[in-house]
Design an enzyme around this catalytic site. Structure first.
Site, mmCIF file in Angstrom:
data_model
loop_
_atom_site.group_PDB
_atom_site.id
_atom_site.type_symbol
_atom_site.label_atom_id
_atom_site.label_comp_id
_atom_site.label_asym_id
_atom_site.label_seq_id
_atom_site.Cartn_x
_atom_site.Cartn_y
_atom_site.Cartn_z
ATOM 1 N N ASP A 149 0.771 -1.085 0.087
ATOM 2 C CA ASP A 149 -0.032 -0.082 -0.020
ATOM 3 C C ASP A 149 0.763 1.224 -0.121
ATOM 4 O OD1 ASP A 149 -2.587 1.374 0.581
ATOM 5 O OD2 ASP A 149 -1.291 2.020 2.230
ATOM 6 N N GLU A 169 1.180 -0.138 -4.920
ATOM 7 C CA GLU A 169 0.477 0.988 -5.213
ATOM 8 C C GLU A 169 1.150 2.141 -4.906
ATOM 9 O OE1 GLU A 169 -3.677 3.449 -3.465
ATOM 10 O OE2 GLU A 169 -2.129 2.453 -2.091
#
Length: 593
Positions: A259, A292
Site C-alpha cells: 500500500d 500502489e
C-alpha cells in the site's frame, strides 16, 4: 520451508514444534524488560545487543503474555502473532503446527494467468465466509483473490488500513489457523491468494511501538498519518522484512500488494524488501510483488517488482464513464480519451509531465510490458472513497458498465475486479470503522470535511447525511453476498462475466508474457482504439466508444472475436462504426505490424 524463512526473527513470539517459544522485543532505551505471563509470573528478558531483549520459555499454545518496560504499564507485543482480545488486550502464543497443509506442493501460478478479485474479508463473513465463496469464484474464472489488509485493528470492523499489529491476522475474522486453511483451500482450487500489506503507517489507536522504541519513528518527515516510520534503522527494516517473510512462508500467500509505497522514506527500502523476499524463495515458486505508488516509478518495475496498480487507467476511464471532474479526476478531465489511449499504449498516463495543479509525477513507462500494470474499473478506494460509496452499477447504465468491464477484462494488462463486480452488485461499499471516543467523532467529522469542497456536498445538510463510519449500519450496508450471483440479474451478469474471462484465457493468457503495444489513438473525444502484438505474432485490437455518437473504426486486417452492444455477423468489416457504449475486440493473424 527454506532455512531463511524458518529462522525466528528478533521481533515477536515464535513457537517451535516442541512448545519452546522465543520472545523478542526491540526496546533500545530500556534498562529492564520483563515478560509477564497470564499466570501472573514475571520473567526478566536478556539484552542481546542492538537494543533487542530476548527470552526463551516453554509455553503452551494460547498462553497470554505482555511486556513491561522499566516498571511501567504492561503492554501487548507490537509484533504479536495472535491478538484474541483486540489491540489493547494481552497477546497470545500461536502454535507452530496449528494447521496441516493439504496442498503443500503448490508453487503458485505465473503472473500472466492472474485475474484478481479484491475482497474485504469482514464484508464477506470472515475467513470462514471467504472460504465458502472460493469454489464459486474459481468457477467464474477468477485465478487470484486479493485480501484487503488483515493486520489487527481496533474494534470489530475496519477497512484494514488502521492496522497496528502487522503480524496478527485480525481476530474478528477468525483464528489465524482459519486464515491458513483459507489459503490452503484456495490453492487446492487453483487460486492464488494475495495480501494487501500496509508498511507506510500505523493506525491511530493501539500502536505501542512508540512506547517500546521511540526511535521507530522520525518526526522530520510528516505523512498524512503522522510521524514517518524510520526505515533508515536496521531494526525497523527487519520488523517489516520479517513480516513479509511470515506472510509468504508461514501463511503461504502468493504475493503482496504494498500500500502507498510513495510514503515510504527512504524509497531504497523497497529494493531491500524485494531482494530479501526473492533471496528467500525456492527457485520454482511464483511470488508476486505489486505496488500502489502515486509516483508512477517505472524504475521499480524495471528492477524486479511484478506490477503496479494503475490508477491512471481507472481515473481516465471513470471520467469517460461518468463525466465527473472533481477530486483526483480533475487531472484527467482535460483529455480523458487521450489519457486512456496513453495508458493503453504506454502504461502510465503521467510519465513526468505536470498535472492540472502543476505537480510533476511519473517516469517513462513505454518500455515496460503490459502485464506490469494492474487495471480496474473499480476497487475499494475508488468506490469507498466516495461519500456515499456508490458503485458504477448505480452511476452508469448497464450497457456502459459492460463495455468498461469488457475493456478491463480484455486489455493485455492484468485485470482486477472488486468484490461483487462479476454479478453486477449494486450495494455500496462505504468507509467504516469501530473506533472508541474521541476518535470516532474525529473520523466522522473529518470525513464530512473531506467532501466539503465537492459541489454535491457544499450544503452542510447534505454533508451531514454522509454515513457515519462508526455506525455498525454503515458496515452492514457494505457487506457483499455472493448468493446474489445465483439468480435473476446476478446470474445473468455472472454468465456474461464468465464469457469475458473465457475469451481472455483463450486469446491473451497464453500469449501475454511477451506482448507489446503497437500504439493507440483517439478516435473521438470519448473513443479510443489500441493494438498489441501478442507473443505468437498475432495482433489484438480493442476499440471502445463512451461518447454520444457513433465513430468510424480504422481498417484492421482481422476478424471480430468479441463485442459489446454491437450486432455483427462475425466477418471482417472495414468501415464499421462503433456505437455509443460499444466495444469491439479484433484479432489478426501473424503478419507485419
Amino acid at each position: 520451508m527454506d532455512a531463511h524463512a524458518a529462522a525466528p526473527p528478533r521481533w515477536g513470539a515464535w513457537a517451535d514444534a516442541r512448545g519452546r517459544v522465543d520472545f523478542g522485543l526491540w526496546a533500545p532505551d530500556a534498562q529492564r524488560v520483563e515478560l509477564l505471563l497470564g499466570d501472573g509470573s514475571a520473567h526478566a528478558m536478556r539484552p542481546t545487543g542492538d537494543g533487542y531483549h530476548a527470552l526463551a520459555l516453554d509455553c503452551s499454545a494460547g498462553t497470554r503474555y505482555r511486556y513491561r518496560i522499566d516498571g511501567g504499564e504492561p503492554m501487548p507485543d507490537p509484533a504479536s502473532r495472535w491478538q484474541p482480545d483486540d489491540v489493547h488486550g494481552a497477546s497470545a502464543v500461536l502454535p507452530a503446527d496449528g494447521h496441516r497443509w493439504r496442498n503443500a506442493g503448490w508453487q503458485g501460478r505465473p503472473w500472466a494467468e492472474a485475474v484478481i478479485y479484491e475482497l474485504h474479508v469482514g464484508a464477506c463473513g470472515g475467513y470462514a465466509g471467504v472460504s465458502a465463496q472460493l469454489p464459486q469464484l474459481a468457477a467464474m474464472g477468477i485465478t487470484a483473490i486479493e485480501l484487503m489488509p488483515l493486520a489487527e485493528f481496533p474494534g470489530r470492523r475496519n477497512w484494514g488500513y488502521d492496522g497496528v499489529m502487522p503480524y496478527a491476522p485480525e481476530s474478528a475474522y477468525g483464528h489465524p489457523d482459519q486464515l491458513k486453511a483459507l489459503v490452503d483451500q484456495a490453492h487446492g482450487l487453483g487460486l492464488m491468494v494475495l495480501l494487501d500489506v500496509v508498511y507506510n503507517h500505523f493506525g491511530p489507536d493501539g500502536n505501542y511501538l512508540g512506547r517500546c522504541a521511540p526511535q521507530f519513528f522520525r518526526h522530520d518527515v510528516p505523512t498524512p498519518w503522522g510521524a514517518a516510520i524510520d526505515f533508515r534503522r536496521p531494526q525497523v527494516r527487519e520488523f517489516f522484512l520479517a513480516n513479509a517473510r511470515m506472510w509468504l512462508h508461514e501463511y503461504r500467500f502468493d504475493g503482496l500488494r504494498l500500500d502507498a509505497v510513495h510514503a515510504i522514506v527512504p524509497a531504497s527500502f523497497l529494493d531491500v524488501l524485494r531482494e530479501d523476499i526473492r533471496s528467500a524463495l525456492p527457485p520454482r515458486r511464483h511470488v508476486h510483488l505489486v505496488l500502489e505508488n502515486e509516483h508512477n516509478q517505472a524504475s521499480l518495475l524495471q528492477r524486479g517488482y511484478t506490477a503496479q496498480w494503475n490508477d491512471d487507467y481507472h481515473n481516465a476511464l471513470h471520467v469517460l464513464l461518468t463525466g465527473e471532474r472533481e477530486g483526483y479526476y480533475a487531472a484527467f478531465a482535460d483529455d480523458p480519451a487521450g489519457h486512456l489511449a496513453r495508458v493503453l499504449a504506454e502504461g502510465f498516463a503521467f510519465q513526468g509531465q505536470a498535472d492540472h495543479a502543476g505537480r510533476r509525477r511519473g517516469e517513462p513507462s513505454a518500455a515496460l510490458p503490459p502485464d506490469r500494470f494492474v487495471v480496474f474499473a473499480q476497487n475499494h478506494d475508488q468506490v469507498g472513497n466516495r461519500a456515499l460509496g456508490e458503485r458504477l452499477a448505480v452511476l452508469v447504465s448497464p450497457a456502459r458498465l459492460r463495455a468498461a468491464l469488457a475493456l478491463t477484462a480484455l486489455v493485455p494488462m492484468i485485470p482486477l475486479f472488486f468484490m461483487g463486480e462479476p454479478w453486477g452488485a449494486r450495494a455500496p461499499f462505504l468507509f467504516f470503522t469501530d473506533l472508541a471516543p474521541p476518535l470516532d467523532e474525529a473520523v466522522r467529522e473529518g470525513r464530512r470535511r473531506e467532501f466539503a469542497h465537492f459541489s454535491a456536498f457544499a450544503d452542510p445538510a447534505r454533508r451531514a447525511a454522509i454515513p457515519d463510519p462508526n455506525d455498525e449500519a454503515t458496515f452492514r450496508a457494505s457487506r457483499c453476498d455472493i448468493a446474489d450471483a445465483a439468480a435473476g440479474d446476478g446470474a445473468r451478469w455472472r454468465e456474461w462475466f464468465g464469457t469475458l474471462l473465457a475469451m481472455r484465457r483463450e486469446v491473451l493468457v497464453p500469449t501475454l508474457e511477451r506482448a507489446r503495444s503497437c500504439g493507440a489513438q483517439v478516435l473521438a473525444p470519448a473513443a479510443v482504439v489500441a493494438t498489441w502484438r501478442l507473443d505468437d505474432g498475432r495482433r489484438w485490437q480493442l476499440a471502445v466508444n463512451f461518447g454520444a455518437a457513433p465513430v468510424a473504426l480504422p481498417a484492421f486486417p482481422g476478424r471480430i472475436v468479441y463485442s459489446e452492444n454491437i450486432a455483427f455477423d462475425g466477418t471482417p468489416s472495414d468501415g464499421l462504426e462503433l456505437p455509443p457504449d460499444g466495444l469491439l475486440a479484433r484479432l489478426a493473424e501473424a503478419g507485419p505490424a
